[in-house]
Every structure is written in structure tokens, then in C-alpha cells.
Design a protein around this motif. Sequence first.
Motif, PDB file in Angstrom:
ATOM      1  N   LEU A 145       0.812  -1.214   0.000  1.00 36.69           N
ATOM      2  CA  LEU A 145       0.000   0.000   0.000  1.00 36.69           C
ATOM      3  C   LEU A 145       0.846   1.265   0.000  1.00 36.69           C
ATOM      4  O   LEU A 145       0.435   2.291  -0.553  1.00 36.69           O
ATOM      5  CB  LEU A 145      -0.924   0.030   1.218  1.00 36.69           C
ATOM      6  N   GLN A 146       2.001   1.188   0.628  1.00 36.26           N
ATOM      7  CA  GLN A 146       2.810   2.389   0.794  1.00 36.26           C
ATOM      8  C   GLN A 146       4.228   1.974   1.149  1.00 36.26           C
ATOM      9  O   GLN A 146       4.433   0.989   1.855  1.00 36.26           O
ATOM     10  CB  GLN A 146       2.214   3.251   1.916  1.00 36.26           C
ATOM     11  N   GLY A 147       5.225   2.714   0.642  1.00 34.86           N
ATOM     12  CA  GLY A 147       6.601   2.466   1.016  1.00 34.86           C
ATOM     13  C   GLY A 147       7.365   1.681  -0.035  1.00 34.86           C
ATOM     14  O   GLY A 147       7.006   1.659  -1.215  1.00 34.86           O
ATOM     15  N   THR A 148       8.417   1.023   0.413  1.00 38.92           N
ATOM     16  CA  THR A 148       9.276   0.229  -0.469  1.00 38.92           C
ATOM     17  C   THR A 148       9.375  -1.183   0.090  1.00 38.92           C
ATOM     18  O   THR A 148       9.444  -1.376   1.305  1.00 38.92           O
ATOM     19  CB  THR A 148      10.678   0.841  -0.578  1.00 38.92           C
ATOM     20  N   ALA A 149       9.390  -2.166  -0.810  1.00 38.21           N
ATOM     21  CA  ALA A 149       9.447  -3.556  -0.354  1.00 38.21           C
ATOM     22  C   ALA A 149       9.985  -4.444  -1.467  1.00 38.21           C
ATOM     23  O   ALA A 149       9.953  -4.095  -2.651  1.00 38.21           O
ATOM     24  CB  ALA A 149       8.062  -4.039   0.080  1.00 38.21           C
ATOM     25  N   ALA A 150      10.472  -5.607  -1.058  1.00 42.47           N
ATOM     26  CA  ALA A 150      10.922  -6.634  -1.990  1.00 42.47           C
ATOM     27  C   ALA A 150      10.424  -7.970  -1.479  1.00 42.47           C
ATOM     28  O   ALA A 150      10.204  -8.163  -0.284  1.00 42.47           O
ATOM     29  CB  ALA A 150      12.446  -6.634  -2.118  1.00 42.47           C
ATOM     30  N   VAL A 151      10.254  -8.910  -2.406  1.00 44.34           N
ATOM     31  CA  VAL A 151       9.727 -10.224  -2.059  1.00 44.34           C
ATOM     32  C   VAL A 151      10.657 -11.310  -2.579  1.00 44.34           C
ATOM     33  O   VAL A 151      11.237 -11.198  -3.661  1.00 44.34           O
ATOM     34  CB  VAL A 151       8.290 -10.411  -2.624  1.00 44.34           C
ATOM     35  N   THR A 152      10.837 -12.355  -1.778  1.00 39.06           N
ATOM     36  CA  THR A 152      11.602 -13.526  -2.192  1.00 39.06           C
ATOM     37  C   THR A 152      10.777 -14.771  -1.904  1.00 39.06           C
ATOM     38  O   THR A 152       9.946 -14.783  -0.996  1.00 39.06           O
ATOM     39  CB  THR A 152      12.932 -13.633  -1.414  1.00 39.06           C
ATOM     40  N   PRO A 153      11.004 -15.844  -2.688  1.00 45.95           N
ATOM     41  CA  PRO A 153      10.330 -17.102  -2.370  1.00 45.95           C
ATOM     42  C   PRO A 153      10.851 -17.630  -1.041  1.00 45.95           C
ATOM     43  O   PRO A 153      12.029 -17.474  -0.716  1.00 45.95           O
ATOM     44  CB  PRO A 153      10.725 -18.031  -3.518  1.00 45.95           C
ATOM     45  N   GLY A 154       9.983 -18.238  -0.262  1.00 48.50           N
ATOM     46  CA  GLY A 154      10.402 -18.845   0.989  1.00 48.50           C
ATOM     47  C   GLY A 154      11.081 -20.181   0.740  1.00 48.50           C
ATOM     48  O   GLY A 154      11.257 -20.620  -0.403  1.00 48.50           O
ATOM     49  N   ALA A 155      11.474 -20.819   1.820  1.00 49.78           N
ATOM     50  CA  ALA A 155      12.109 -22.123   1.710  1.00 49.78           C
ATOM     51  C   ALA A 155      11.078 -23.184   1.350  1.00 49.78           C
ATOM     52  O   ALA A 155       9.959 -23.170   1.839  1.00 49.78           O
ATOM     53  CB  ALA A 155      12.786 -22.488   3.023  1.00 49.78           C
ATOM     54  N   ALA A 156      11.461 -24.088   0.464  1.00 51.90           N
ATOM     55  CA  ALA A 156      10.592 -25.198   0.069  1.00 51.90           C
ATOM     56  C   ALA A 156      11.242 -26.505   0.492  1.00 51.90           C
ATOM     57  O   ALA A 156      12.391 -26.766   0.143  1.00 51.90           O
ATOM     58  CB  ALA A 156      10.369 -25.196  -1.443  1.00 51.90           C
ATOM     59  N   ASP A 157      10.502 -27.299   1.241  1.00 50.13           N
ATOM     60  CA  ASP A 157      11.004 -28.596   1.715  1.00 50.13           C
ATOM     61  C   ASP A 157      12.322 -28.437   2.465  1.00 50.13           C
ATOM     62  O   ASP A 157      13.219 -29.272   2.364  1.00 50.13           O
ATOM     63  CB  ASP A 157      11.173 -29.569   0.546  1.00 50.13           C
ATOM     64  N   GLY A 158      12.442 -27.325   3.195  1.00 52.06           N
ATOM     65  CA  GLY A 158      13.639 -27.118   4.007  1.00 52.06           C
ATOM     66  C   GLY A 158      14.834 -26.622   3.227  1.00 52.06           C
ATOM     67  O   GLY A 158      15.909 -26.463   3.781  1.00 52.06           O
ATOM     68  N   ILE A 159      14.679 -26.394   1.922  1.00 50.24           N
ATOM     69  CA  ILE A 159      15.798 -25.935   1.096  1.00 50.24           C
ATOM     70  C   ILE A 159      15.532 -24.494   0.686  1.00 50.24           C
ATOM     71  O   ILE A 159      14.499 -24.187   0.097  1.00 50.24           O
ATOM     72  CB  ILE A 159      15.955 -26.817  -0.164  1.00 50.24           C
ATOM     73  N   ALA A 160      16.449 -23.603   0.992  1.00 50.64           N
ATOM     74  CA  ALA A 160      16.274 -22.195   0.640  1.00 50.64           C
ATOM     75  C   ALA A 160      16.218 -22.047  -0.873  1.00 50.64           C
ATOM     76  O   ALA A 160      16.981 -22.661  -1.612  1.00 50.64           O
ATOM     77  CB  ALA A 160      17.408 -21.367   1.223  1.00 50.64           C
ATOM     78  N   ALA A 161      15.298 -21.224  -1.345  1.00 48.82           N
ATOM     79  CA  ALA A 161      15.125 -21.047  -2.782  1.00 48.82           C
ATOM     80  C   ALA A 161      16.314 -20.326  -3.402  1.00 48.82           C
ATOM     81  O   ALA A 161      16.679 -20.594  -4.538  1.00 48.82           O
ATOM     82  CB  ALA A 161      13.836 -20.275  -3.060  1.00 48.82           C
ATOM     83  N   GLY A 162      16.933 -19.392  -2.670  1.00 50.69           N
ATOM     84  CA  GLY A 162      18.120 -18.718  -3.189  1.00 50.69           C
ATOM     85  C   GLY A 162      17.846 -17.743  -4.313  1.00 50.69           C
ATOM     86  O   GLY A 162      18.770 -17.347  -5.018  1.00 50.69           O
ATOM     87  N   ALA A 163      16.602 -17.342  -4.504  1.00 53.32           N
ATOM     88  CA  ALA A 163      16.271 -16.434  -5.597  1.00 53.32           C
ATOM     89  C   ALA A 163      16.551 -14.995  -5.188  1.00 53.32           C
ATOM     90  O   ALA A 163      16.539 -14.648  -4.015  1.00 53.32           O
ATOM     91  CB  ALA A 163      14.803 -16.591  -5.981  1.00 53.32           C
ATOM     92  N   GLU A 164      16.832 -14.168  -6.191  1.00 51.87           N
ATOM     93  CA  GLU A 164      17.038 -12.751  -5.942  1.00 51.87           C
ATOM     94  C   GLU A 164      15.713 -12.094  -5.548  1.00 51.87           C
ATOM     95  O   GLU A 164      14.667 -12.426  -6.099  1.00 51.87           O
ATOM     96  CB  GLU A 164      17.590 -12.079  -7.195  1.00 51.87           C
ATOM     97  N   PRO A 165      15.761 -11.139  -4.620  1.00 50.74           N
ATOM     98  CA  PRO A 165      14.531 -10.418  -4.263  1.00 50.74           C
ATOM     99  C   PRO A 165      13.978  -9.661  -5.467  1.00 50.74           C
ATOM    100  O   PRO A 165      14.739  -9.171  -6.309  1.00 50.74           O
ATOM    101  CB  PRO A 165      15.001  -9.440  -3.170  1.00 50.74           C
ATOM    102  N   ARG A 166      12.670  -9.589  -5.539  1.00 50.47           N
ATOM    103  CA  ARG A 166      12.002  -8.833  -6.600  1.00 50.47           C
ATOM    104  C   ARG A 166      11.307  -7.627  -5.977  1.00 50.47           C
ATOM    105  O   ARG A 166      10.564  -7.755  -5.017  1.00 50.47           O
ATOM    106  CB  ARG A 166      11.009  -9.729  -7.344  1.00 50.47           C
TER     107      ARG A 166
END
Length: 200
Positions: A145-166
Motif C-alpha cells: 500500500l505504501q513504502g518500499t518492499a521486496a519479495v523472495t520465495p520462501g524455503a521449500a522442503d527445508g531448502i532455501a530457494a536462493g532467488a534474488e529479491p524482486r
Amino acid sequence: MQIIRYAELKPRPWRNGGGVTREVARFPEAGGQGAADGSWDWRVSIAEMSKAGDFSAFPGMDRVLTVVEGELLLLSVDGAEHPLEKYRPFRFSGDAAAAGALPTGEVRDLNVITRRGAFKGYTSIIELSKKRAHPVFDGQLGILLQGTAAVTPGAADGIAAGAEPRTLDRYDAVVGSDSASPEILGRGFLAVVSIDPAAD
């Protein structure tokens, strides 16, 4: 991870000329974007209201309306007036005769409409943190709604996704998931819309 970009949503003018609506998501998706014929069981949209007027009726539906930009919407529901301030969700029946007045100027609002007896919608406004990520689970949308933010995929099956924030732009929506819940970091305010199946 799915991001619905607000800039790509098509504005649909209101029949009374008082504003436009951009549909963020609906279920089921059949029927074409923007259809207001009640062919869906739930819909999330963002509307810009530029002048006072009546709201469309949604028989058999329940609504949660939240002012997300502007100071005040004076909502009349079956003749009773409700002053709606920014970031304060308000629930009312889609069967009711509703109209809005704009004593302080134009507003933008977030609308969650659900079919009564099938789903129930909720809207929560949270303040984001740069240190603690906010997850978005299955059945939820996170809308900046307001401000600045980035999103990353969470961990799947205990393995970090390692994706760059969007990076998220204002009013972009993140679709939740339980298998790898997206996580949002930033500074500002986020609307978390939850659509839950109605209890039997």
C-alpha cells in the motif's frame, strides 16, 4: 512465486461514471476480467473513486472495503452513515443499498467481495519491517500500500530457494503459497487479504 503487477491491470469505468476499478484477482477466473455479474465466488479489486455516488449491489455477497489512499470515505449503508478512515477495513452486506460521499476529496479503496456461505474475506493492514520478513500463505494476497518492499520465495522442503529479491511497486500483489511462502521485507504498509472457505 506470482506477482500481480498493478500497472498491468486494466481500469474498468464504473457505470455511473464515478470512478474506475482494477481487478486484482478472482475465483473462478472464468467470465473475463472485470465482469460484475456475480459469476465468481470471490474478487479482490482496487477502485479509484472520483465523485460521490451509488455503489453496485452484489446480492448474496459480503464486502470488506478499506480506504488505502485519501483521507475519508463517507459510506452510507441502508441509510446509516459510516465514516471510513484510511487503513480501517469495514465489512458490510453486498445486498445493502450503499453509496459513497467524498468530503475530503478523491479516495482509492481496496475491495474484497466473497460469496456468502462459500467464502469469507478478511483484510489486515500491517507495518512492514526490514529485519523480519512477512510471509504470505496460501489463500492470501499481500498488497503493498505504501513504502518500499521486496519479495523472495520462501524455503521449500527445508531448502532455501536462493532467488534474488524482486522489487514491489505500489499496489502490486503477491500471491501466497504454503509450499514456499513468499516473504516480504521493506518499510511501509502491506494489506494482507485472506480468503477462507466458509465454515460448514
